[in-house]
Design a protein around this motif. Sequence first.
Motif, PDB file in Angstrom:
ATOM      1  N   TRP A 124       0.791  -1.227   0.000  1.00  0.00           N
ATOM      2  CA  TRP A 124       0.000   0.000   0.000  1.00  0.00           C
ATOM      3  C   TRP A 124       0.825   1.279   0.000  1.00  0.00           C
ATOM      4  CZ3 TRP A 124      -4.897  -0.296  -1.298  1.00  0.00           C
ATOM      5  CH2 TRP A 124      -5.639  -1.435  -0.970  1.00  0.00           C
ATOM      6  N   CYS A 125       2.006   1.250   0.554  1.00  0.00           N
ATOM      7  CA  CYS A 125       2.733   2.504   0.807  1.00  0.00           C
ATOM      8  C   CYS A 125       3.966   2.682  -0.080  1.00  0.00           C
ATOM      9  CB  CYS A 125       3.164   2.579   2.273  1.00  0.00           C
ATOM     10  SG  CYS A 125       1.915   1.972   3.443  1.00  0.00           S
TER      11      CYS A 125
ATOM     12  N   CYS B  85       4.319   4.905  -3.313  1.00  0.00           N
ATOM     13  CA  CYS B  85       4.446   6.359  -3.190  1.00  0.00           C
ATOM     14  C   CYS B  85       5.585   6.788  -2.261  1.00  0.00           C
ATOM     15  CB  CYS B  85       3.149   6.963  -2.657  1.00  0.00           C
ATOM     16  SG  CYS B  85       1.807   6.972  -3.853  1.00  0.00           S
ATOM     17  N   HIS B  86       6.016   5.906  -1.359  1.00  0.00           N
ATOM     18  CA  HIS B  86       6.975   6.340  -0.334  1.00  0.00           C
ATOM     19  C   HIS B  86       8.346   5.692  -0.465  1.00  0.00           C
ATOM     20  CE1 HIS B  86       4.515   9.027   2.099  1.00  0.00           C
ATOM     21  NE2 HIS B  86       3.491   8.197   1.922  1.00  0.00           N
TER      22      HIS B  86
ATOM     23  N   SER C  33       6.921  14.710  -2.221  1.00  0.00           N
ATOM     24  CA  SER C  33       6.146  15.694  -1.488  1.00  0.00           C
ATOM     25  C   SER C  33       6.769  15.957  -0.114  1.00  0.00           C
ATOM     26  CB  SER C  33       4.711  15.194  -1.352  1.00  0.00           C
ATOM     27  OG  SER C  33       3.866  16.216  -0.940  1.00  0.00           O
ATOM     28  N   LEU C  34       7.266  14.902   0.534  1.00  0.00           N
ATOM     29  CA  LEU C  34       7.871  15.073   1.858  1.00  0.00           C
ATOM     30  C   LEU C  34       9.237  15.754   1.752  1.00  0.00           C
ATOM     31  CD1 LEU C  34       6.775  11.725   3.546  1.00  0.00           C
ATOM     32  CD2 LEU C  34       5.948  14.029   4.068  1.00  0.00           C
TER      33      LEU C  34
ATOM     34  N   LYS D  82       8.128  19.324   1.588  1.00  0.00           N
ATOM     35  CA  LYS D  82       7.557  19.762   2.870  1.00  0.00           C
ATOM     36  C   LYS D  82       8.650  20.053   3.891  1.00  0.00           C
ATOM     37  CE  LYS D  82       4.353  18.403   6.533  1.00  0.00           C
ATOM     38  NZ  LYS D  82       3.436  17.375   7.032  1.00  0.00           N
ATOM     39  N   TYR D  83       9.616  19.135   4.025  1.00  0.00           N
ATOM     40  CA  TYR D  83      10.614  19.275   5.099  1.00  0.00           C
ATOM     41  C   TYR D  83      11.958  19.799   4.609  1.00  0.00           C
ATOM     42  CZ  TYR D  83       7.306  16.666   7.933  1.00  0.00           C
ATOM     43  OH  TYR D  83       6.194  16.262   8.619  1.00  0.00           O
TER      44      TYR D  83
ATOM     45  N   LEU E 103       9.967   7.615   3.999  1.00  0.00           N
ATOM     46  CA  LEU E 103       9.196   7.304   5.208  1.00  0.00           C
ATOM     47  C   LEU E 103       9.924   6.338   6.140  1.00  0.00           C
ATOM     48  CD1 LEU E 103       6.400   8.252   6.145  1.00  0.00           C
ATOM     49  CD2 LEU E 103       5.467   6.140   5.205  1.00  0.00           C
TER      50      LEU E 103
ATOM     51  N   ARG F 280      12.543   7.671   8.590  1.00  0.00           N
ATOM     52  CA  ARG F 280      12.165   8.618   9.641  1.00  0.00           C
ATOM     53  C   ARG F 280      12.334   7.977  11.015  1.00  0.00           C
ATOM     54  NH1 ARG F 280       8.232  12.441   7.523  1.00  0.00           N
ATOM     55  NH2 ARG F 280       7.804  13.076   9.651  1.00  0.00           N
TER      56      ARG F 280
ATOM     57  N   VAL G  53      -2.777   7.664   7.862  1.00  0.00           N
ATOM     58  CA  VAL G  53      -3.303   6.596   7.001  1.00  0.00           C
ATOM     59  C   VAL G  53      -4.834   6.652   6.953  1.00  0.00           C
ATOM     60  CG1 VAL G  53      -3.565   4.083   6.799  1.00  0.00           C
ATOM     61  CG2 VAL G  53      -1.311   5.081   7.222  1.00  0.00           C
TER      62      VAL G  53
ATOM     63  N   VAL H 227      -3.708  12.768   3.458  1.00  0.00           N
ATOM     64  CA  VAL H 227      -3.094  14.095   3.448  1.00  0.00           C
ATOM     65  C   VAL H 227      -2.734  14.414   1.999  1.00  0.00           C
ATOM     66  CG1 VAL H 227      -0.901  13.002   4.169  1.00  0.00           C
ATOM     67  CG2 VAL H 227      -1.098  15.474   4.231  1.00  0.00           C
ATOM     68  N   LEU H 228      -3.114  15.602   1.541  1.00  0.00           N
ATOM     69  CA  LEU H 228      -2.891  16.012   0.150  1.00  0.00           C
ATOM     70  C   LEU H 228      -3.325  14.905  -0.818  1.00  0.00           C
ATOM     71  CD1 LEU H 228       0.509  17.931   0.441  1.00  0.00           C
ATOM     72  CD2 LEU H 228      -1.812  18.828   0.599  1.00  0.00           C
ATOM     73  N   SER H 229      -2.408  14.467  -1.705  1.00  0.00           N
ATOM     74  CA  SER H 229      -2.807  13.479  -2.720  1.00  0.00           C
ATOM     75  C   SER H 229      -2.830  12.052  -2.169  1.00  0.00           C
ATOM     76  CB  SER H 229      -1.863  13.554  -3.924  1.00  0.00           C
ATOM     77  OG  SER H 229      -0.553  13.253  -3.529  1.00  0.00           O
ATOM     78  N   MET H 230      -2.543  11.903  -0.869  1.00  0.00           N
ATOM     79  CA  MET H 230      -2.637  10.566  -0.265  1.00  0.00           C
ATOM     80  C   MET H 230      -4.052  10.393   0.280  1.00  0.00           C
ATOM     81  SD  MET H 230      -0.361   9.129   2.882  1.00  0.00           S
ATOM     82  CE  MET H 230      -1.103   8.120   4.160  1.00  0.00           C
TER      83      MET H 230
HETATM   84  C1  HEC Z   1      -0.837   7.910  -3.742  1.00  0.00           C
HETATM   85  C2  HEC Z   1       0.447   8.010  -3.111  1.00  0.00           C
HETATM   86  C3  HEC Z   1       0.563   7.657  -1.644  1.00  0.00           C
HETATM   87  C4  HEC Z   1       0.283   6.461  -1.053  1.00  0.00           C
HETATM   88  C5  HEC Z   1      -0.253   5.205  -1.693  1.00  0.00           C
HETATM   89  C6  HEC Z   1       0.622   6.620   0.348  1.00  0.00           C
HETATM   90  N1  HEC Z   1       1.067   7.884   0.583  1.00  0.00           N
HETATM   91 FE1  HEC Z   1       1.621   8.660   2.346  1.00  0.00          FE
HETATM   92  N2  HEC Z   1       1.817  10.475   1.525  1.00  0.00           N
HETATM   93  C7  HEC Z   1       1.686  10.762   0.190  1.00  0.00           C
HETATM   94  C8  HEC Z   1       1.770  12.202  -0.006  1.00  0.00           C
HETATM   95  C9  HEC Z   1       1.696  12.926  -1.322  1.00  0.00           C
HETATM   96  C10 HEC Z   1       1.958  12.737   1.284  1.00  0.00           C
HETATM   97  C11 HEC Z   1       1.959  14.200   1.642  1.00  0.00           C
HETATM   98  C12 HEC Z   1       3.260  14.764   1.969  1.00  0.00           C
HETATM   99  C13 HEC Z   1       3.091  16.227   2.266  1.00  0.00           C
HETATM  100  O1  HEC Z   1       2.386  16.576   3.220  1.00  0.00           O
HETATM  101  O2  HEC Z   1       3.680  16.992   1.540  1.00  0.00           O
HETATM  102  C14 HEC Z   1       1.999  11.622   2.212  1.00  0.00           C
HETATM  103  C15 HEC Z   1       2.196  11.760   3.569  1.00  0.00           C
HETATM  104  C16 HEC Z   1       2.296  10.714   4.448  1.00  0.00           C
HETATM  105  C17 HEC Z   1       2.607  10.865   5.853  1.00  0.00           C
HETATM  106  C18 HEC Z   1       2.829  12.175   6.589  1.00  0.00           C
HETATM  107  C19 HEC Z   1       4.255  12.424   6.816  1.00  0.00           C
HETATM  108  C20 HEC Z   1       4.495  13.829   7.308  1.00  0.00           C
HETATM  109  O3  HEC Z   1       5.458  13.996   8.068  1.00  0.00           O
HETATM  110  O4  HEC Z   1       3.763  14.737   6.930  1.00  0.00           O
HETATM  111  C21 HEC Z   1       2.637   9.615   6.384  1.00  0.00           C
HETATM  112  C22 HEC Z   1       2.918   9.229   7.824  1.00  0.00           C
HETATM  113  C23 HEC Z   1       2.325   8.702   5.323  1.00  0.00           C
HETATM  114  N3  HEC Z   1       2.139   9.400   4.163  1.00  0.00           N
HETATM  115  C24 HEC Z   1       2.255   7.348   5.458  1.00  0.00           C
HETATM  116  C25 HEC Z   1       1.791   6.495   4.476  1.00  0.00           C
HETATM  117  C26 HEC Z   1       1.546   5.103   4.688  1.00  0.00           C
HETATM  118  C27 HEC Z   1       1.830   4.355   5.975  1.00  0.00           C
HETATM  119  C28 HEC Z   1       1.037   4.616   3.530  1.00  0.00           C
HETATM  120  C29 HEC Z   1       0.548   3.215   3.239  1.00  0.00           C
HETATM  121  C30 HEC Z   1      -0.623   2.813   3.969  1.00  0.00           C
HETATM  122  C31 HEC Z   1       0.972   5.716   2.579  1.00  0.00           C
HETATM  123  N4  HEC Z   1       1.438   6.839   3.202  1.00  0.00           N
HETATM  124  C32 HEC Z   1       0.520   5.614   1.287  1.00  0.00           C
HETATM  125  C33 HEC Z   1       1.441   9.855  -0.810  1.00  0.00           C
HETATM  126  C34 HEC Z   1       1.051   8.545  -0.610  1.00  0.00           C
END
Ligand code: HEC
Length: 119
Positions: free
Chosen positions: A45-46, A49-50, A61-62, A65-66, A74, A77, A89, A93-96
Amino acid sequence: MTMRTHRIAAIGAAAFVALGATAWLAETASAQDTNERGRAVYEYWCAPCHAPGPGHPGTQSLQVKYNGSVPAVLLERTDLTPEAVKVFVRQGVLSMAPFRKTEISDEDLDALARYVTRK
Ligand code: HEC
């Protein structure tokens, strides 16, 4: 000491080290087993994108952001708590987009949050 007692002592020490290593490996293996589910959920799942490198919108994106004050990847961290991961989750957040319980169950989310914050 004769040569003979030297050799016996050396064999004893080697056996002791081997036993210790076996116990350590067994512990590590079981810790990995309990994390196996979290890892699988993350990879499915993650990671798309991460994961590190270009073409991963979460990582990119991160990075923006940072701006390097924390790692953009991810799994690198060390400042995230399991609770924070769960909130992101479930709420998105944004496109997530938020993940529903039919996609990631509460049990899977527990394992995932532990996996992501294991450092
Ligand atoms: C479609 C792409 C996508 C998927 C799939 C995705 N993420 Fe993200 N995630 C992002 C984006 C884009 C951000 C936003 C970053 C920002 O705020 O600039 C983000 C932000 C985050 C953040 C916040 C981090 C912060 O410090 O702001 C976490 C935690 C996170 N994701 C965890 C996960 C986890 C765990 C999964 C799997 C379940 C997941 N993401 C799946 C795209 C995705």
